[in-house]
Design an enzyme around this catalytic site. Sequence first.
Site, PDB file in Angstrom:
ATOM      1  N   GLY A  18       0.819  -1.210   0.000  1.00  0.00           N
ATOM      2  CA  GLY A  18       0.000   0.000   0.000  1.00  0.00           C
ATOM      3  C   GLY A  18       0.852   1.259   0.000  1.00  0.00           C
ATOM      4  N   GLY A  20      -0.455   4.267   0.359  1.00  0.00           N
ATOM      5  CA  GLY A  20      -1.323   5.317   0.911  1.00  0.00           C
ATOM      6  C   GLY A  20      -0.534   6.115   1.946  1.00  0.00           C
ATOM      7  CG  PHE A  21      -2.301   9.414   4.044  1.00  0.00           C
ATOM      8  CD1 PHE A  21      -1.739  10.681   4.003  1.00  0.00           C
ATOM      9  CD2 PHE A  21      -3.515   9.209   3.411  1.00  0.00           C
ATOM     10  CE1 PHE A  21      -2.379  11.716   3.354  1.00  0.00           C
ATOM     11  CE2 PHE A  21      -4.161  10.238   2.762  1.00  0.00           C
ATOM     12  CZ  PHE A  21      -3.597  11.494   2.730  1.00  0.00           C
ATOM     13  CB  VAL A  86      -0.678  -8.009  -2.138  1.00  0.00           C
ATOM     14  CG1 VAL A  86      -0.393  -9.201  -1.221  1.00  0.00           C
ATOM     15  CG2 VAL A  86       0.588  -7.221  -2.399  1.00  0.00           C
ATOM     16  CD  GLU A 177     -14.171  17.650   3.334  1.00  0.00           C
ATOM     17  OE1 GLU A 177     -13.557  17.981   4.358  1.00  0.00           O
ATOM     18  OE2 GLU A 177     -13.761  16.780   2.568  1.00  0.00           O
ATOM     19  CG  ASP A 306      -8.060   4.277   6.915  1.00  0.00           C
ATOM     20  OD1 ASP A 306      -7.634   4.970   7.856  1.00  0.00           O
ATOM     21  OD2 ASP A 306      -8.689   4.739   5.947  1.00  0.00           O
ATOM     22  CB  ALA A 322      -4.798  11.534   6.501  1.00  0.00           C
TER      23      ALA A 322
HETATM   24  C1  LIG Z   1     -13.354  10.658   0.230  1.00  0.00           C
HETATM   25  C2  LIG Z   1     -12.471  10.598   1.460  1.00  0.00           C
HETATM   26  C3  LIG Z   1     -12.200  11.755   2.171  1.00  0.00           C
HETATM   27  C4  LIG Z   1     -11.379  11.718   3.308  1.00  0.00           C
HETATM   28  N1  LIG Z   1     -11.123  12.890   3.976  1.00  0.00           N
HETATM   29  C5  LIG Z   1     -10.278  12.862   5.043  1.00  0.00           C
HETATM   30  C6  LIG Z   1      -9.932  14.064   5.720  1.00  0.00           C
HETATM   31  O1  LIG Z   1     -10.404  15.153   5.364  1.00  0.00           O
HETATM   32  N2  LIG Z   1      -9.066  13.986   6.774  1.00  0.00           N
HETATM   33  C7  LIG Z   1      -8.529  12.790   7.179  1.00  0.00           C
HETATM   34  O2  LIG Z   1      -7.714  12.755   8.124  1.00  0.00           O
HETATM   35  N3  LIG Z   1      -8.844  11.643   6.561  1.00  0.00           N
HETATM   36  C8  LIG Z   1      -9.706  11.641   5.506  1.00  0.00           C
HETATM   37  N4  LIG Z   1     -10.021  10.477   4.876  1.00  0.00           N
HETATM   38  C9  LIG Z   1      -9.457   9.228   5.397  1.00  0.00           C
HETATM   39  C10 LIG Z   1      -8.023   9.054   4.942  1.00  0.00           C
HETATM   40  O3  LIG Z   1      -7.937   9.237   3.543  1.00  0.00           O
HETATM   41  C11 LIG Z   1      -7.560   7.663   5.353  1.00  0.00           C
HETATM   42  O4  LIG Z   1      -7.586   7.594   6.750  1.00  0.00           O
HETATM   43  C12 LIG Z   1      -6.157   7.373   4.854  1.00  0.00           C
HETATM   44  O5  LIG Z   1      -6.101   7.420   3.446  1.00  0.00           O
HETATM   45  C13 LIG Z   1      -5.698   6.007   5.348  1.00  0.00           C
HETATM   46  O6  LIG Z   1      -4.416   5.761   4.871  1.00  0.00           O
HETATM   47  P1  LIG Z   1      -3.952   4.270   4.593  1.00  0.00           P
HETATM   48  O7  LIG Z   1      -2.514   4.371   4.202  1.00  0.00           O
HETATM   49  O8  LIG Z   1      -4.314   3.401   5.713  1.00  0.00           O
HETATM   50  O9  LIG Z   1      -4.824   3.775   3.366  1.00  0.00           O
HETATM   51  P2  LIG Z   1      -4.995   4.395   1.923  1.00  0.00           P
HETATM   52  O10 LIG Z   1      -4.574   5.799   1.863  1.00  0.00           O
HETATM   53  O11 LIG Z   1      -6.365   4.033   1.507  1.00  0.00           O
HETATM   54  O12 LIG Z   1      -3.957   3.559   1.042  1.00  0.00           O
HETATM   55  C14 LIG Z   1      -4.074   2.190   0.831  1.00  0.00           C
HETATM   56  C15 LIG Z   1      -3.282   1.823  -0.411  1.00  0.00           C
HETATM   57  O13 LIG Z   1      -3.236   0.410  -0.519  1.00  0.00           O
HETATM   58  C16 LIG Z   1      -3.396   0.035  -1.864  1.00  0.00           C
HETATM   59  N5  LIG Z   1      -3.929  -1.336  -1.868  1.00  0.00           N
HETATM   60  C17 LIG Z   1      -5.080  -1.780  -1.311  1.00  0.00           C
HETATM   61  N6  LIG Z   1      -5.190  -3.115  -1.447  1.00  0.00           N
HETATM   62  C18 LIG Z   1      -4.086  -3.519  -2.113  1.00  0.00           C
HETATM   63  C19 LIG Z   1      -3.620  -4.778  -2.558  1.00  0.00           C
HETATM   64  N7  LIG Z   1      -4.317  -5.899  -2.340  1.00  0.00           N
HETATM   65  N8  LIG Z   1      -2.455  -4.837  -3.236  1.00  0.00           N
HETATM   66  C20 LIG Z   1      -1.741  -3.713  -3.479  1.00  0.00           C
HETATM   67  N9  LIG Z   1      -2.127  -2.477  -3.071  1.00  0.00           N
HETATM   68  C21 LIG Z   1      -3.281  -2.402  -2.388  1.00  0.00           C
HETATM   69  C22 LIG Z   1      -4.371   1.064  -2.411  1.00  0.00           C
HETATM   70  O14 LIG Z   1      -4.251   1.160  -3.823  1.00  0.00           O
HETATM   71  C23 LIG Z   1      -3.899   2.324  -1.695  1.00  0.00           C
HETATM   72  O15 LIG Z   1      -2.930   3.027  -2.434  1.00  0.00           O
HETATM   73  C24 LIG Z   1     -10.832  10.488   3.741  1.00  0.00           C
HETATM   74  C25 LIG Z   1     -11.111   9.325   3.028  1.00  0.00           C
HETATM   75  C26 LIG Z   1     -11.924   9.375   1.886  1.00  0.00           C
HETATM   76  C27 LIG Z   1     -12.215   8.105   1.138  1.00  0.00           C
END
Ligand SMILES: Cc1cc2nc3c(=O)[nH]c(=O)nc-3n(C[C@H](O)[C@H](O)[C@H](O)COP(=O)(O)OP(=O)(O)OC[C@H]3O[C@@H](n4cnc5c(N)ncnc54)[C@H](O)[C@@H]3O)c2cc1C
Length: 451
Positions: A18, A20-21, A86, A177, A306, A322
Amino acid sequence: MTVERPNEKRRPRVVIIGAGFAGLKAARTLANREVDVTIVDRNNYHKFQPLLYQVATAGLEPDEIAQNVRSLFRRAKNVRFHLGTVEAIDHDRHEVSTHDGCRLGYDYLIVAAGTVSTFFGIEGAEEHSFPMKNVPEAVRLRNHVLRQFERYDKDPRARQGGRLNFVIVGGGPTGVEMAGALVELFDILQRDYKDIDTSKARVILVEMLDQLLPGQHPDLGEYAKKVLERRGVQVCLETAVERVTDTEVHLKGGETIPTRTMVWGAGVKADPLAEALGVELAGGGRIPVRDDLSLPDHPEVFAAGDITAAEGADKKMYPQLAAVANQQGEHAAKQILRRIEGGETEAFRYRDYGTMATIGRNAAVGEFPGGIRVKGFIAWLMWVGLHVAMLAGFRNRMNVFINYAINYLTYDRNARLIFDMIPVPEEVPMEVEEVDEEITQSLEEIADRNE
Ligand SMILES: Cc1cc2nc3c(=O)[nH]c(=O)nc-3n(C[C@H](O)[C@H](O)[C@H](O)COP(=O)(O)OP(=O)(O)OC[C@H]3O[C@@H](n4cnc5c(N)ncnc54)[C@H](O)[C@@H]3O)c2cc1C
């Protein structure tokens, strides 16, 4: 196929699932350290989810909120990127396998795969709604919204049948939003469409609980409601969706809203990849971890962001935000370095710097530790500053800042582009009954119930 990366120094291999953040922060913490890092993601970019609604409402282009992962780690010699989804995690062989048959070996693994939308078993919701979890979904929604106005411009009868009713389900930050940004977009569109009245479009925000922004203080939820209503959004509190079809949203109270657009901002669950770990999962499908974020029976595997069921001192799972993901990604990476150096790991503690949500132009809310609350223009300036600063990549920060400034000064949005890959067949306008009265009646009934 087993993918072997050059590892002459026999350094420990860390695989991060992942970008993501959480994953990005973990990789940044491990960059240029004595480990070999591979980030695996199904997309070759990191997306800034908090600004997806801006893409969906034509405020920003997708590439302004997404950044190529390889480019982010150009200067980190020990960080590689692997494009793939994955599908399996083999604890015995210490390998992860991707959809295309590649296997990546690891000494340490960080699972940071985030969440997917969940529809709580509501009939028709998944099939007929527009979720907003990733960039293609946000672009699809933008295409769809703009197309409704193109249809209306060709034939004013297109307003009937609910084509200009935009229902948003979920009164959390995403719903608030999105609602605020949509009504602003309709005002802007009026300048483009000379022959139609775009103010006929309605935004209906449906929330099951008795306040908007449920995680925040009720005063802030009330403020958000007032601002949205003043700007023309119909807010329906204590209203639950029962069933959805391609032309209607059925509410539990018995009312029906004709619509072709239901935006889903109501819920997420852990990415199904969590199941590949073969452990019993916690609520929302999240991965239970020890206090240092490692898995109870697998000290070499960490989960962050998350997807994690880590709990705070109050025994509640941390919110899916995030800031939590950032801090957990950093913490997991630091614990790996500690293990490698033969040290003890430390417990994760979240440092809460507060939460913010914007309602639209000049209006936002924020809540900070110590009971400090802000709302209005100052909160909006803080929200803009914070979100621009948090974006990945200098170019994106500059682009978004400039775009915001131009949009603010000109009351305009440049990204009003329909990017459908396949031409959508034009619907023949139906000879529909006059449904406007019916919609108004339904909404009035809900408003009465809310009083
Ligand atoms: C529309 C929206 C608005 C939001 N607004 C806010 C906000 O204003 N403030 C705030 O704090 N939070 C906000 N959030 C929440 C915040 O975006 C999440 O808490 C944050 O992105 C979590 O980070 P993460 O790294 O856990 O997951 P993510 O950022 O979701 O990253 C997960 C990554 O894993 C990858 N992935 C998933 N499964 C697989 C797999 N099987 N194989 C390979 N790659 C994979 C995905 O492609 C992705 O890139 C918002 C969320 C959404 C959906």
